[in-house]
Design a protein around this motif. Structure first.
Motif, PDB file in Angstrom:
ATOM      1  N   MET A   1       4.515   2.126   5.196  1.00 62.74           N
ATOM      2  CA  MET A   1       4.349   0.848   4.566  1.00 62.74           C
ATOM      3  C   MET A   1       3.676  -0.106   5.546  1.00 62.74           C
ATOM      4  O   MET A   1       4.015  -0.139   6.721  1.00 62.74           O
ATOM      5  N   ARG A   2       2.696  -0.868   5.051  1.00 62.10           N
ATOM      6  CA  ARG A   2       2.015  -1.870   5.855  1.00 62.10           C
ATOM      7  C   ARG A   2       2.395  -3.251   5.359  1.00 62.10           C
ATOM      8  O   ARG A   2       2.467  -3.493   4.162  1.00 62.10           O
ATOM      9  N   LEU A   3       2.603  -4.144   6.293  1.00 61.77           N
ATOM     10  CA  LEU A   3       2.951  -5.510   5.941  1.00 61.77           C
ATOM     11  C   LEU A   3       1.707  -6.376   5.908  1.00 61.77           C
ATOM     12  O   LEU A   3       0.792  -6.198   6.705  1.00 61.77           O
ATOM     13  N   GLY A   4       1.681  -7.309   5.006  1.00 58.53           N
ATOM     14  CA  GLY A   4       0.586  -8.253   4.909  1.00 58.53           C
ATOM     15  C   GLY A   4       0.800  -9.422   5.849  1.00 58.53           C
ATOM     16  O   GLY A   4       1.754  -9.460   6.624  1.00 58.53           O
ATOM     17  N   THR A   5      -0.101 -10.382   5.766  1.00 65.38           N
ATOM     18  CA  THR A   5      -0.007 -11.569   6.607  1.00 65.38           C
ATOM     19  C   THR A   5      -0.789 -12.705   5.964  1.00 65.38           C
ATOM     20  O   THR A   5      -1.540 -12.479   5.019  1.00 65.38           O
ATOM     21  N   ARG A   6      -0.584 -13.915   6.470  1.00 66.08           N
ATOM     22  CA  ARG A   6      -1.320 -15.091   5.993  1.00 66.08           C
ATOM     23  C   ARG A   6      -1.913 -15.817   7.193  1.00 66.08           C
ATOM     24  O   ARG A   6      -1.354 -15.794   8.274  1.00 66.08           O
ATOM     25  N   TRP A   7      -3.061 -16.495   6.944  1.00 66.75           N
ATOM     26  CA  TRP A   7      -3.656 -17.328   7.977  1.00 66.75           C
ATOM     27  C   TRP A   7      -4.495 -18.403   7.310  1.00 66.75           C
ATOM     28  O   TRP A   7      -4.861 -18.298   6.144  1.00 66.75           O
ATOM     29  N   SER A   8      -4.808 -19.434   8.040  1.00 68.53           N
ATOM     30  CA  SER A   8      -5.544 -20.577   7.509  1.00 68.53           C
ATOM     31  C   SER A   8      -7.022 -20.270   7.336  1.00 68.53           C
ATOM     32  O   SER A   8      -7.623 -19.547   8.132  1.00 68.53           O
ATOM     33  N   PHE A   9      -7.616 -20.852   6.311  1.00 66.00           N
ATOM     34  CA  PHE A   9      -9.046 -20.798   6.060  1.00 66.00           C
ATOM     35  C   PHE A   9      -9.755 -21.326   7.304  1.00 66.00           C
ATOM     36  O   PHE A   9      -9.404 -22.368   7.837  1.00 66.00           O
ATOM     37  N   GLY A  10     -10.744 -20.601   7.771  1.00 66.22           N
ATOM     38  CA  GLY A  10     -11.518 -21.014   8.938  1.00 66.22           C
ATOM     39  C   GLY A  10     -10.971 -20.541  10.263  1.00 66.22           C
ATOM     40  O   GLY A  10     -11.662 -20.597  11.280  1.00 66.22           O
ATOM     41  N   ALA A  11      -9.736 -20.069  10.286  1.00 65.94           N
ATOM     42  CA  ALA A  11      -9.133 -19.568  11.524  1.00 65.94           C
ATOM     43  C   ALA A  11      -9.515 -18.104  11.733  1.00 65.94           C
ATOM     44  O   ALA A  11      -9.926 -17.411  10.798  1.00 65.94           O
ATOM     45  N   GLU A  12      -9.375 -17.637  12.950  1.00 60.60           N
ATOM     46  CA  GLU A  12      -9.622 -16.232  13.263  1.00 60.60           C
ATOM     47  C   GLU A  12      -8.598 -15.372  12.524  1.00 60.60           C
ATOM     48  O   GLU A  12      -7.393 -15.624  12.606  1.00 60.60           O
ATOM     49  N   PRO A  13      -9.050 -14.357  11.768  1.00 62.56           N
ATOM     50  CA  PRO A  13      -8.092 -13.487  11.084  1.00 62.56           C
ATOM     51  C   PRO A  13      -7.192 -12.751  12.091  1.00 62.56           C
ATOM     52  O   PRO A  13      -7.644 -12.419  13.189  1.00 62.56           O
ATOM     53  N   PRO A  14      -5.945 -12.507  11.732  1.00 61.52           N
ATOM     54  CA  PRO A  14      -5.030 -11.782  12.611  1.00 61.52           C
ATOM     55  C   PRO A  14      -5.540 -10.367  12.913  1.00 61.52           C
ATOM     56  O   PRO A  14      -6.384  -9.823  12.182  1.00 61.52           O
ATOM     57  N   ALA A  15      -5.000  -9.781  13.949  1.00 62.17           N
ATOM     58  CA  ALA A  15      -5.407  -8.436  14.378  1.00 62.17           C
ATOM     59  C   ALA A  15      -5.181  -7.390  13.287  1.00 62.17           C
ATOM     60  O   ALA A  15      -5.878  -6.369  13.254  1.00 62.17           O
ATOM     61  N   SER A  16      -4.252  -7.625  12.374  1.00 61.90           N
ATOM     62  CA  SER A  16      -3.956  -6.645  11.326  1.00 61.90           C
ATOM     63  C   SER A  16      -5.027  -6.589  10.234  1.00 61.90           C
ATOM     64  O   SER A  16      -5.024  -5.676   9.415  1.00 61.90           O
ATOM     65  N   VAL A  17      -5.952  -7.562  10.218  1.00 59.80           N
ATOM     66  CA  VAL A  17      -7.031  -7.555   9.233  1.00 59.80           C
ATOM     67  C   VAL A  17      -8.089  -6.550   9.690  1.00 59.80           C
ATOM     68  O   VAL A  17      -8.600  -6.648  10.807  1.00 59.80           O
ATOM     69  N   PRO A  18      -8.422  -5.556   8.864  1.00 60.04           N
ATOM     70  CA  PRO A  18      -9.399  -4.539   9.258  1.00 60.04           C
ATOM     71  C   PRO A  18     -10.754  -5.145   9.636  1.00 60.04           C
ATOM     72  O   PRO A  18     -11.209  -6.120   9.028  1.00 60.04           O
ATOM     73  N   ASN A  19     -11.372  -4.552  10.641  1.00 59.43           N
ATOM     74  CA  ASN A  19     -12.651  -5.058  11.153  1.00 59.43           C
ATOM     75  C   ASN A  19     -13.741  -5.108  10.087  1.00 59.43           C
ATOM     76  O   ASN A  19     -14.578  -6.006  10.103  1.00 59.43           O
ATOM     77  N   ASP A  20     -13.761  -4.153   9.160  1.00 59.12           N
ATOM     78  CA  ASP A  20     -14.828  -4.147   8.150  1.00 59.12           C
ATOM     79  C   ASP A  20     -14.692  -5.284   7.133  1.00 59.12           C
ATOM     80  O   ASP A  20     -15.650  -5.613   6.441  1.00 59.12           O
ATOM     81  N   LEU A  21     -13.517  -5.915   7.045  1.00 58.02           N
ATOM     82  CA  LEU A  21     -13.344  -7.043   6.133  1.00 58.02           C
ATOM     83  C   LEU A  21     -13.703  -8.377   6.782  1.00 58.02           C
ATOM     84  O   LEU A  21     -13.994  -9.351   6.079  1.00 58.02           O
TER      85      LEU A  21
END
Length: 74
Positions: A1-21
């Protein structure tokens, strides 16, 4: 199971966001400059595939689906 995450518009995406996205997220943000104040992205996993959604309904996965685009023909 993978957990999601949230971050602010314009901020650097967290490390868990895949590079291709990351470039797709940047493109979606560039399409709405100044529209992101107070908005957040949410990363979820659907059947092992990453789905990133902005509070306004814009979805980034293999493609960008922009709910603001009125030119879509169904």
């Amino acid at each position: 199971m993978r957990l999601g995450t949230r971050w602010s518009f314009g901020a650097e995406p967290p490390a868990s966001v895949p590079n291709d996205l990351r470039p797709r997220i940047a493109a979606a943000e560039a399409a709405h400059p100044g529209d992101g104040d107070g908005r957040h992205w949410t990363l979820t996993w659907l059947e092992g595939r990453p789905i990133v959604e902005l509070d306004d309904g814009t979805v980034v996965s293999d493609t960008i689906i922009d709910v603001q685009d009125a030119d879509e023909d169904w």
